[in-house]
Design an enzyme around this catalytic site. Structure first.
Site, PDB file in Angstrom:
ATOM      1  CG  ASN A 129      14.091   6.819  17.217  1.00  0.00           C
ATOM      2  OD1 ASN A 129      14.808   6.454  16.285  1.00  0.00           O
ATOM      3  ND2 ASN A 129      13.736   5.993  18.191  1.00  0.00           N
ATOM      4  CG  HIS A 131      10.724   2.001  19.301  1.00  0.00           C
ATOM      5  ND1 HIS A 131      11.984   1.512  19.584  1.00  0.00           N
ATOM      6  CD2 HIS A 131       9.861   1.207  19.981  1.00  0.00           C
ATOM      7  CE1 HIS A 131      11.878   0.482  20.409  1.00  0.00           C
ATOM      8  NE2 HIS A 131      10.600   0.284  20.657  1.00  0.00           N
ATOM      9  CB  SER A 158       5.786   4.873  18.010  1.00  0.00           C
ATOM     10  OG  SER A 158       4.957   3.874  18.545  1.00  0.00           O
ATOM     11  CG  ASP A 167      13.085   3.389  22.370  1.00  0.00           C
ATOM     12  OD1 ASP A 167      13.565   4.083  21.461  1.00  0.00           O
ATOM     13  OD2 ASP A 167      13.440   2.223  22.586  1.00  0.00           O
TER      14      ASP A 167
END
Ligand code: GRF
Length: 237
Positions: A129, A131, A158, A167
């Site tokens: 992912n 973020h 990140s 997260d």
């Protein structure tokens, strides 16, 4: 008697050999899709180790879908709404699509649904992912406004493995940008987004090359050289 030394591997064309080695990636989006576009652009390079085989959106009106279609990428919509609170059924529908397209790696790129441990654990080590903060600071939403409110001087983005907790997950790459006195959440978001577009293709490349390992909850990158930009930092002075 002379044997021909041609092996099946040698019979394959260069393109076939590259494609065989390429990881098949699904990008999951909910909206604009600018990170998806950055991944698509990177994957156009013949030596990039991943191909974007599928773009999935949970919203039929996601602008990113149009961009993916224009680029000739297979797209599909798995609308979360009909599933209501049955998160497992929604995720099973997602998983069915990923299976049907023989997906190796999943990139979340502005995908605005929280995933349950059921799906996250299935993709452990294969789902990443992006973020918009320097994790572990500012998990969750509205990161840029919160960063300004906190008065920090450096903000960023990140790329991390997806873990059941929001997260969290080992961090693969980060980019830092300066926070200017004149910044609004919008100007800061634009600066961070440009940095996102640099580190996401890099992180996917490292993952697809099988150079990222998680040791004691931290990423170790094999044969990393600083110049590769696993960390991108602003110039000081
Ligand atoms: C990006 O800021 C990303 O970090 C966050 O959601 C935003 C998605 O933007 N997770 P886009 O759809 O990739 O343009």
């Amino acid at each position: 008697m002379r044997f021909r030394r041609t092996t099946p591997e040698r019979c394959r064309t260069f393109d076939e050999r590259v494609n065989m080695a390429r990881k098949r990636v699904a990008v999951l989006i909910s909206g604009r899709g600018s990170n998806m576009a950055a991944l698509l652009e990177a994957a156009r390079a013949p030596d990039y180790p991943a191909e974007i085989a599928l773009v999935v959106s949970n919203r039929a009106d996601a602008a990113g879908l149009r961009g993916a279609e224009a680029a000739g990428i297979v797209t599909t919509v798995v609308d979360h709404a009909p599933f209501g609170t049955d998160h497992r059924a929604f995720e099973q529908a997602l998983q069915t699509k990923l299976d049907a397209h023989r997906i190796d790696l999943v990139c979340l790129a502005g995908f605005m649904r929280r995933l349950t441990p059921w799906l996250v654990q299935r993709w452990e080590g294969r789902m990443i992912n992006i973020h918009p903060s320097l994790l572990p600071a500012f998990k969750g939403l509205d990161t840029h406004a919160r960063a300004l409110q906190a008065g920090i001087r450096i903000h960023g983005a990140s790329v991390h493995f997806v873990a059941p907790e929001l997260d969290s997950g080992a961090i693969i790459a980060q980019a830092a940008v300066p926070v200017l006195d004149s910044d609004t959440p919008e100007t800061l978001a634009a600066r961070v987004l440009a940095a996102e577009h640099r580190i996401y293709p890099l992180a996917l490349k490292l993952l697809a090359q099988e150079r990222v390992r998680v040791v004691d909850g931290r990423c170790v990158i094999d044969d990393a050289v600083f110049a590769e930009g696993v960390l991108i930092a602003p110039q000081i002075g």
